[in-house]
Scaffold this motif. Structure first.
Motif, PDB file in Angstrom:
ATOM      1  N   ARG A  23       0.809  -1.217   0.000  1.00 27.04           N
ATOM      2  CA  ARG A  23       0.000   0.000   0.000  1.00 27.04           C
ATOM      3  C   ARG A  23       0.842   1.266   0.000  1.00 27.04           C
ATOM      4  O   ARG A  23       0.312   2.353  -0.073  1.00 27.04           O
ATOM      5  CB  ARG A  23      -0.915   0.016   1.219  1.00 27.04           C
ATOM      6  CG  ARG A  23      -1.947  -1.064   1.192  1.00 27.04           C
ATOM      7  CD  ARG A  23      -2.744  -1.025   2.444  1.00 27.04           C
ATOM      8  NE  ARG A  23      -1.857  -1.389   3.550  1.00 27.04           N
ATOM      9  CZ  ARG A  23      -2.249  -1.579   4.781  1.00 27.04           C
ATOM     10  NH1 ARG A  23      -3.494  -1.431   5.105  1.00 27.04           N
ATOM     11  NH2 ARG A  23      -1.399  -1.922   5.715  1.00 27.04           N
ATOM     12  N   LEU A  48      -6.920   7.609   4.936  1.00 22.68           N
ATOM     13  CA  LEU A  48      -6.566   7.491   3.519  1.00 22.68           C
ATOM     14  C   LEU A  48      -5.293   6.668   3.327  1.00 22.68           C
ATOM     15  O   LEU A  48      -5.141   5.985   2.316  1.00 22.68           O
ATOM     16  CB  LEU A  48      -6.384   8.874   2.889  1.00 22.68           C
ATOM     17  CG  LEU A  48      -7.660   9.676   2.654  1.00 22.68           C
ATOM     18  CD1 LEU A  48      -7.323  11.061   2.131  1.00 22.68           C
ATOM     19  CD2 LEU A  48      -8.581   8.955   1.687  1.00 22.68           C
ATOM     20  N   SER A  99      -5.588   3.134   2.471  1.00 26.01           N
ATOM     21  CA  SER A  99      -5.961   2.845   1.083  1.00 26.01           C
ATOM     22  C   SER A  99      -4.819   3.108   0.117  1.00 26.01           C
ATOM     23  O   SER A  99      -5.004   3.047  -1.090  1.00 26.01           O
ATOM     24  CB  SER A  99      -7.159   3.712   0.678  1.00 26.01           C
ATOM     25  OG  SER A  99      -8.267   3.406   1.482  1.00 26.01           O
ATOM     26  N   TYR A 138      -2.865   6.022   0.036  1.00 24.93           N
ATOM     27  CA  TYR A 138      -2.544   7.428  -0.214  1.00 24.93           C
ATOM     28  C   TYR A 138      -1.296   7.842   0.553  1.00 24.93           C
ATOM     29  O   TYR A 138      -1.066   7.385   1.667  1.00 24.93           O
ATOM     30  CB  TYR A 138      -3.703   8.339   0.201  1.00 24.93           C
ATOM     31  CG  TYR A 138      -4.796   8.415  -0.828  1.00 24.93           C
ATOM     32  CD1 TYR A 138      -4.813   9.417  -1.790  1.00 24.93           C
ATOM     33  CD2 TYR A 138      -5.823   7.480  -0.833  1.00 24.93           C
ATOM     34  CE1 TYR A 138      -5.815   9.488  -2.731  1.00 24.93           C
ATOM     35  CE2 TYR A 138      -6.834   7.540  -1.777  1.00 24.93           C
ATOM     36  CZ  TYR A 138      -6.829   8.550  -2.720  1.00 24.93           C
ATOM     37  OH  TYR A 138      -7.826   8.609  -3.654  1.00 24.93           O
ATOM     38  N   GLU A 139      -0.510   8.709  -0.073  1.00 23.98           N
ATOM     39  CA  GLU A 139       0.695   9.251   0.554  1.00 23.98           C
ATOM     40  C   GLU A 139       0.573  10.771   0.637  1.00 23.98           C
ATOM     41  O   GLU A 139       0.178  11.424  -0.324  1.00 23.98           O
ATOM     42  CB  GLU A 139       1.931   8.888  -0.264  1.00 23.98           C
ATOM     43  CG  GLU A 139       2.215   7.407  -0.279  1.00 23.98           C
ATOM     44  CD  GLU A 139       3.471   7.073  -1.060  1.00 23.98           C
ATOM     45  OE1 GLU A 139       4.417   7.887  -1.057  1.00 23.98           O
ATOM     46  OE2 GLU A 139       3.495   6.003  -1.665  1.00 23.98           O
ATOM     47  N   LEU A 151      -2.747  14.624  -0.798  1.00 26.45           N
ATOM     48  CA  LEU A 151      -2.324  13.221  -0.795  1.00 26.45           C
ATOM     49  C   LEU A 151      -2.485  12.657  -2.192  1.00 26.45           C
ATOM     50  O   LEU A 151      -3.360  13.092  -2.952  1.00 26.45           O
ATOM     51  CB  LEU A 151      -3.144  12.400   0.191  1.00 26.45           C
ATOM     52  CG  LEU A 151      -2.973  12.773   1.662  1.00 26.45           C
ATOM     53  CD1 LEU A 151      -3.957  13.837   2.075  1.00 26.45           C
ATOM     54  CD2 LEU A 151      -3.104  11.559   2.533  1.00 26.45           C
ATOM     55  N   GLU A 152      -1.661  11.652  -2.520  1.00 24.11           N
ATOM     56  CA  GLU A 152      -1.692  11.069  -3.850  1.00 24.11           C
ATOM     57  C   GLU A 152      -1.670   9.546  -3.759  1.00 24.11           C
ATOM     58  O   GLU A 152      -1.024   8.975  -2.883  1.00 24.11           O
ATOM     59  CB  GLU A 152      -0.485  11.566  -4.645  1.00 24.11           C
ATOM     60  CG  GLU A 152      -0.463  11.124  -6.077  1.00 24.11           C
ATOM     61  CD  GLU A 152       0.710  11.712  -6.835  1.00 24.11           C
ATOM     62  OE1 GLU A 152       0.537  11.990  -8.021  1.00 24.11           O
ATOM     63  OE2 GLU A 152       1.793  11.873  -6.244  1.00 24.11           O
ATOM     64  N   CYS A 153      -2.381   8.904  -4.691  1.00 19.82           N
ATOM     65  CA  CYS A 153      -2.397   7.447  -4.779  1.00 19.82           C
ATOM     66  C   CYS A 153      -2.669   7.046  -6.223  1.00 19.82           C
ATOM     67  O   CYS A 153      -3.719   7.380  -6.770  1.00 19.82           O
ATOM     68  CB  CYS A 153      -3.461   6.859  -3.861  1.00 19.82           C
ATOM     69  SG  CYS A 153      -3.559   5.059  -3.927  1.00 19.82           S
ATOM     70  N   VAL A 184      -5.594  12.233  -6.741  1.00 12.50           N
ATOM     71  CA  VAL A 184      -5.251  13.219  -5.719  1.00 12.50           C
ATOM     72  C   VAL A 184      -6.442  13.421  -4.788  1.00 12.50           C
ATOM     73  O   VAL A 184      -7.585  13.479  -5.233  1.00 12.50           O
ATOM     74  CB  VAL A 184      -4.860  14.570  -6.367  1.00 12.50           C
ATOM     75  CG1 VAL A 184      -4.568  15.618  -5.315  1.00 12.50           C
ATOM     76  CG2 VAL A 184      -3.663  14.387  -7.283  1.00 12.50           C
ATOM     77  N   ALA A 185      -6.168  13.504  -3.506  1.00 10.99           N
ATOM     78  CA  ALA A 185      -7.185  13.816  -2.508  1.00 10.99           C
ATOM     79  C   ALA A 185      -6.675  14.986  -1.669  1.00 10.99           C
ATOM     80  O   ALA A 185      -5.469  15.146  -1.481  1.00 10.99           O
ATOM     81  CB  ALA A 185      -7.452  12.610  -1.610  1.00 10.99           C
ATOM     82  N   ALA A 207     -11.870  13.376  -2.214  1.00 11.47           N
ATOM     83  CA  ALA A 207     -11.128  12.383  -2.995  1.00 11.47           C
ATOM     84  C   ALA A 207     -11.178  12.663  -4.496  1.00 11.47           C
ATOM     85  O   ALA A 207     -10.482  12.007  -5.260  1.00 11.47           O
ATOM     86  CB  ALA A 207     -11.663  10.983  -2.703  1.00 11.47           C
TER      87      ALA A 207
END
Length: 83
Positions: A12, A36, A39, A41-42, A57-59, A63-64, A74
């Motif tokens: 993750r 987050l 799930s 997200y970083e 945050l990004e995944c 972007v959220a 989100a």
């Protein structure tokens, strides 16, 4: 005879708590960022938007954002700089 299992790998990504930005978040943002992070997200940065520190945050290219009150968006339409 006992078989050795390979160590489990967490795919993750890093938890937001490891980010250099973590200490700059409000308590509400920390709760939301932790959620987050589960799930994938970083936490990548904090931006000042209309006088408020907004966590970004990004995944997987998504972007959220998290407002100072901890509200998660989100579907944020924010363009991030690429290195």
């Amino acid at each position: 005879m006992e078989l050795l299992k390979p160590p489990m790998v967490d795919r993750r990504g890093d938890n937001p708590e490891t980010s250099v930005w973590w200490d700059k978040l409000t308590l509400a943002q920390k709760f939301s960022a932790s959620s987050l992070g589960k799930s994938g997200y970083e936490l990548v940065c904090i931006r000042n938007i209309e006088g408020e520190g907004v966590a970004i945050l990004e995944c997987n290219g998504g972007v959220a954002t998290i407002s100072a009150e901890g509200e998660i968006n989100a579907g944020a339409q924010i363009k991030l700089r690429e290195d």
